[in-house]
Design a protein around this motif. Structure first.
Motif, PDB file in Angstrom:
ATOM      1  N   LEU A 129       0.842  -1.186   0.000  1.00  0.00           N
ATOM      2  CA  LEU A 129       0.000   0.000   0.000  1.00  0.00           C
ATOM      3  C   LEU A 129       0.881   1.241   0.000  1.00  0.00           C
ATOM      4  O   LEU A 129       1.915   1.257   0.660  1.00  0.00           O
ATOM      5  N   PRO A 130       0.491   2.291  -0.729  1.00  0.00           N
ATOM      6  CA  PRO A 130       1.264   3.537  -0.667  1.00  0.00           C
ATOM      7  C   PRO A 130       1.339   4.044   0.763  1.00  0.00           C
ATOM      8  O   PRO A 130       0.329   4.048   1.484  1.00  0.00           O
ATOM      9  N   GLY A 131       2.529   4.462   1.180  1.00  0.00           N
ATOM     10  CA  GLY A 131       2.713   4.902   2.559  1.00  0.00           C
ATOM     11  C   GLY A 131       1.781   6.025   2.964  1.00  0.00           C
ATOM     12  O   GLY A 131       1.263   6.045   4.081  1.00  0.00           O
ATOM     13  N   TRP A 132       1.532   6.962   2.044  1.00  0.00           N
ATOM     14  CA  TRP A 132       0.701   8.108   2.396  1.00  0.00           C
ATOM     15  C   TRP A 132      -0.752   7.689   2.631  1.00  0.00           C
ATOM     16  O   TRP A 132      -1.450   8.291   3.454  1.00  0.00           O
ATOM     17  N   VAL A 133      -1.202   6.631   1.954  1.00  0.00           N
ATOM     18  CA  VAL A 133      -2.563   6.136   2.156  1.00  0.00           C
ATOM     19  C   VAL A 133      -2.697   5.543   3.556  1.00  0.00           C
ATOM     20  O   VAL A 133      -3.650   5.840   4.294  1.00  0.00           O
ATOM     21  N   VAL A 134      -1.734   4.698   3.936  1.00  0.00           N
ATOM     22  CA  VAL A 134      -1.766   4.075   5.257  1.00  0.00           C
ATOM     23  C   VAL A 134      -1.724   5.130   6.349  1.00  0.00           C
ATOM     24  O   VAL A 134      -2.510   5.101   7.306  1.00  0.00           O
ATOM     25  N   GLN A 135      -0.798   6.097   6.213  1.00  0.00           N
ATOM     26  CA  GLN A 135      -0.665   7.139   7.227  1.00  0.00           C
ATOM     27  C   GLN A 135      -1.948   7.944   7.367  1.00  0.00           C
ATOM     28  O   GLN A 135      -2.390   8.256   8.481  1.00  0.00           O
ATOM     29  N   SER A 136      -2.562   8.292   6.248  1.00  0.00           N
ATOM     30  CA  SER A 136      -3.774   9.108   6.283  1.00  0.00           C
ATOM     31  C   SER A 136      -4.932   8.368   6.935  1.00  0.00           C
ATOM     32  O   SER A 136      -5.652   8.925   7.773  1.00  0.00           O
ATOM     33  N   VAL A 137      -5.118   7.094   6.575  1.00  0.00           N
ATOM     34  CA  VAL A 137      -6.227   6.312   7.123  1.00  0.00           C
ATOM     35  C   VAL A 137      -6.064   6.122   8.626  1.00  0.00           C
ATOM     36  O   VAL A 137      -7.013   6.305   9.408  1.00  0.00           O
ATOM     37  N   VAL A 138      -4.857   5.748   9.051  1.00  0.00           N
ATOM     38  CA  VAL A 138      -4.616   5.521  10.475  1.00  0.00           C
ATOM     39  C   VAL A 138      -4.792   6.816  11.263  1.00  0.00           C
ATOM     40  O   VAL A 138      -5.366   6.823  12.356  1.00  0.00           O
ATOM     41  N   ARG A 153      -5.988  11.693  29.704  1.00  0.00           N
ATOM     42  CA  ARG A 153      -5.725  13.007  29.100  1.00  0.00           C
ATOM     43  C   ARG A 153      -4.384  12.997  28.363  1.00  0.00           C
ATOM     44  O   ARG A 153      -4.285  13.499  27.230  1.00  0.00           O
ATOM     45  N   ILE A 154      -3.368  12.434  28.998  1.00  0.00           N
ATOM     46  CA  ILE A 154      -2.050  12.363  28.353  1.00  0.00           C
ATOM     47  C   ILE A 154      -2.107  11.438  27.145  1.00  0.00           C
ATOM     48  O   ILE A 154      -1.531  11.727  26.083  1.00  0.00           O
ATOM     49  N   LEU A 155      -2.804  10.298  27.292  1.00  0.00           N
ATOM     50  CA  LEU A 155      -2.954   9.364  26.178  1.00  0.00           C
ATOM     51  C   LEU A 155      -3.595  10.052  24.979  1.00  0.00           C
ATOM     52  O   LEU A 155      -3.116   9.930  23.839  1.00  0.00           O
ATOM     53  N   ASN A 156      -4.676  10.789  25.218  1.00  0.00           N
ATOM     54  CA  ASN A 156      -5.338  11.505  24.120  1.00  0.00           C
ATOM     55  C   ASN A 156      -4.407  12.513  23.469  1.00  0.00           C
ATOM     56  O   ASN A 156      -4.387  12.660  22.237  1.00  0.00           O
ATOM     57  N   GLY A 157      -3.634  13.226  24.288  1.00  0.00           N
ATOM     58  CA  GLY A 157      -2.698  14.201  23.753  1.00  0.00           C
ATOM     59  C   GLY A 157      -1.644  13.559  22.861  1.00  0.00           C
ATOM     60  O   GLY A 157      -1.334  14.066  21.768  1.00  0.00           O
ATOM     61  N   ILE A 158      -1.096  12.440  23.298  1.00  0.00           N
ATOM     62  CA  ILE A 158      -0.080  11.747  22.507  1.00  0.00           C
ATOM     63  C   ILE A 158      -0.690  11.218  21.210  1.00  0.00           C
ATOM     64  O   ILE A 158      -0.079  11.316  20.131  1.00  0.00           O
ATOM     65  N   LEU A 159      -1.895  10.663  21.297  1.00  0.00           N
ATOM     66  CA  LEU A 159      -2.551  10.154  20.095  1.00  0.00           C
ATOM     67  C   LEU A 159      -2.797  11.259  19.071  1.00  0.00           C
ATOM     68  O   LEU A 159      -2.603  11.057  17.872  1.00  0.00           O
ATOM     69  N   VAL A 160      -3.206  12.426  19.536  1.00  0.00           N
ATOM     70  CA  VAL A 160      -3.427  13.549  18.622  1.00  0.00           C
ATOM     71  C   VAL A 160      -2.122  13.965  17.952  1.00  0.00           C
ATOM     72  O   VAL A 160      -2.074  14.210  16.732  1.00  0.00           O
ATOM     73  N   LEU A 161      -1.040  14.049  18.718  1.00  0.00           N
ATOM     74  CA  LEU A 161       0.257  14.423  18.143  1.00  0.00           C
ATOM     75  C   LEU A 161       0.703  13.402  17.095  1.00  0.00           C
ATOM     76  O   LEU A 161       1.218  13.771  16.026  1.00  0.00           O
ATOM     77  N   ILE A 162       0.504  12.109  17.400  1.00  0.00           N
ATOM     78  CA  ILE A 162       0.862  11.068  16.436  1.00  0.00           C
ATOM     79  C   ILE A 162       0.007  11.215  15.175  1.00  0.00           C
ATOM     80  O   ILE A 162       0.513  11.119  14.049  1.00  0.00           O
ATOM     81  N   ALA A 163      -1.284  11.452  15.347  1.00  0.00           N
ATOM     82  CA  ALA A 163      -2.180  11.590  14.202  1.00  0.00           C
ATOM     83  C   ALA A 163      -1.768  12.771  13.322  1.00  0.00           C
ATOM     84  O   ALA A 163      -1.748  12.667  12.090  1.00  0.00           O
ATOM     85  N   LEU A 164      -1.443  13.910  13.951  1.00  0.00           N
ATOM     86  CA  LEU A 164      -1.026  15.083  13.181  1.00  0.00           C
ATOM     87  C   LEU A 164       0.273  14.815  12.421  1.00  0.00           C
ATOM     88  O   LEU A 164       0.441  15.233  11.271  1.00  0.00           O
ATOM     89  N   ARG A 165       1.188  14.074  13.075  1.00  0.00           N
ATOM     90  CA  ARG A 165       2.444  13.725  12.390  1.00  0.00           C
ATOM     91  C   ARG A 165       2.171  12.806  11.206  1.00  0.00           C
ATOM     92  O   ARG A 165       2.791  12.952  10.139  1.00  0.00           O
ATOM     93  N   LEU A 166       1.249  11.876  11.355  1.00  0.00           N
ATOM     94  CA  LEU A 166       0.902  10.972  10.256  1.00  0.00           C
ATOM     95  C   LEU A 166       0.218  11.727   9.123  1.00  0.00           C
ATOM     96  O   LEU A 166       0.457  11.437   7.939  1.00  0.00           O
ATOM     97  N   TRP A 215       0.711  14.844   8.336  1.00  0.00           N
ATOM     98  CA  TRP A 215       1.785  15.582   7.668  1.00  0.00           C
ATOM     99  C   TRP A 215       2.587  14.665   6.745  1.00  0.00           C
ATOM    100  O   TRP A 215       2.873  15.007   5.591  1.00  0.00           O
ATOM    101  N   GLY A 216       2.893  13.465   7.256  1.00  0.00           N
ATOM    102  CA  GLY A 216       3.625  12.506   6.424  1.00  0.00           C
ATOM    103  C   GLY A 216       2.817  12.058   5.223  1.00  0.00           C
ATOM    104  O   GLY A 216       3.352  11.901   4.116  1.00  0.00           O
ATOM    105  N   GLY A 217       1.505  11.857   5.424  1.00  0.00           N
ATOM    106  CA  GLY A 217       0.652  11.451   4.322  1.00  0.00           C
ATOM    107  C   GLY A 217       0.541  12.533   3.256  1.00  0.00           C
ATOM    108  O   GLY A 217       0.629  12.245   2.060  1.00  0.00           O
ATOM    109  N   LEU A 218       0.363  13.788   3.687  1.00  0.00           N
ATOM    110  CA  LEU A 218       0.288  14.892   2.713  1.00  0.00           C
ATOM    111  C   LEU A 218       1.593  15.062   1.965  1.00  0.00           C
ATOM    112  O   LEU A 218       1.604  15.294   0.755  1.00  0.00           O
ATOM    113  N   SER A 219       2.720  14.932   2.692  1.00  0.00           N
ATOM    114  CA  SER A 219       4.026  15.063   2.044  1.00  0.00           C
ATOM    115  C   SER A 219       4.222  13.973   1.001  1.00  0.00           C
ATOM    116  O   SER A 219       4.741  14.226  -0.090  1.00  0.00           O
TER     117      SER A 219
END
Length: 248
Positions: free
Chosen positions: A101-110, A226-239, A241-245
């Motif tokens: 699968l294209p990496g950007w597709v996987v990153q975006s979906v996850v 609360r910390i778990l949600n914060g980390i998950l959001v940061l990971i999602a935003l990074r993914l 960004w990687g998917g768009l790139s």
């Protein structure tokens, strides 16, 4: 005298990976998620391309096994059987599929799945379908490596306390990484050449897990989530960004 350092990487890179294994296991034990992604990022920079997913998988197998053992009395055992069946199917399909699968597709979906779990109220069926979670995440892990956040979304839907969340997530990821390691072994990756270094990485991760468990014990369930949600959001935003790139 046998060196723990594999011949394919510099000593400085090996030491950086050991430090990241400790830090990643600490983060996951203390806050529920994030360490696997951090270690995968280090592997992507410091390891030969062919070794990234197999080495990440076997080190995460060791790290999650240790975490599952440390938190075993809190484990939600009922989540395992269907997840194991789904994982067997997902890894079998992922190991036999010729195209990736294209990496950007996987990153975006996850990333979209993670944001949905954090900001929306997950439907009740998500907590009732460990087989589907195991199938999808185990298929994706053959290409993407770290699908811990995807599995964490399912575990979060179970609405467990912080110790049960950590124990159950660790057990599910142990199953997934164990199957992945086995498949890469069948496909011919030479784990034996890396054995001393792999043992050292797992030992560093076990130390990080122990320290993270101490930190977790001092937290409240509310603070943990609360910390778990914060980390998950940061990971999602990074993914994202990687998917768009990757798409652009």
């Amino acid at each position: 005298m046998i060196s723990i350092f594999p011949p394919d990487i510099a000593h400085a890179a090996a030491m950086a990976l050991l430090a990241t294994s400790f830090a990643g296991s600490f983060i996951t034990a203390a806050f529920g998620i994030g360490g696997g992604i951090a270690f995968l990022a280090a592997c992507a920079v410091l390891l030969p391309p062919a070794a990234i997913i197999p080495i990440h998988g076997i080190v995460q197998l060791g790290s999650n096994s240790v975490r599952a053992l440390m938190f075993m009395r809190h484990l939600m055992w009922s989540a395992l059987p269907a997840f194991v069946i789904g994982s067997l199917v997902g890894v079998a399909i992922g190991g036999s599929v010729v195209v990736s699968l294209p990496g950007w597709v996987v990153q975006s979906v996850v990333s979209l799945f993670i944001l949905w779990v954090v900001f929306a109220r997950p439907p009740k069926w998500l907590a009732q379908w460990p087989l589907v979670t195991g199938l999808i995440s185990s298929f994706l892990t053959m290409f993407f490596g770290a699908t811990g956040p995807f599995v964490a979304g399912y575990v979060k839907a179970l609405k467990l306390d912080r110790h049960a969340h950590s124990a159950t997530h660790a057990a599910l990821m142990t199953v997934q990484h164990g199957l992945k390691v086995a498949v890469f072994g069948v496909l011919g990756f030479a784990y034996a050449d890396w054995a001393p270094f792999i043992v050292s990485l797992i030992a560093a991760g076990a130390c990080g897990t122990w320290v993270g468990k101490l930190v977790l014990g001092r937290m409240t369930d509310h603070g943990f989530h609360r910390i778990l949600n914060g980390i998950l959001v940061l990971i999602a935003l990074r993914l994202i960004w990687g998917g768009l790139s990757g798409f652009l």
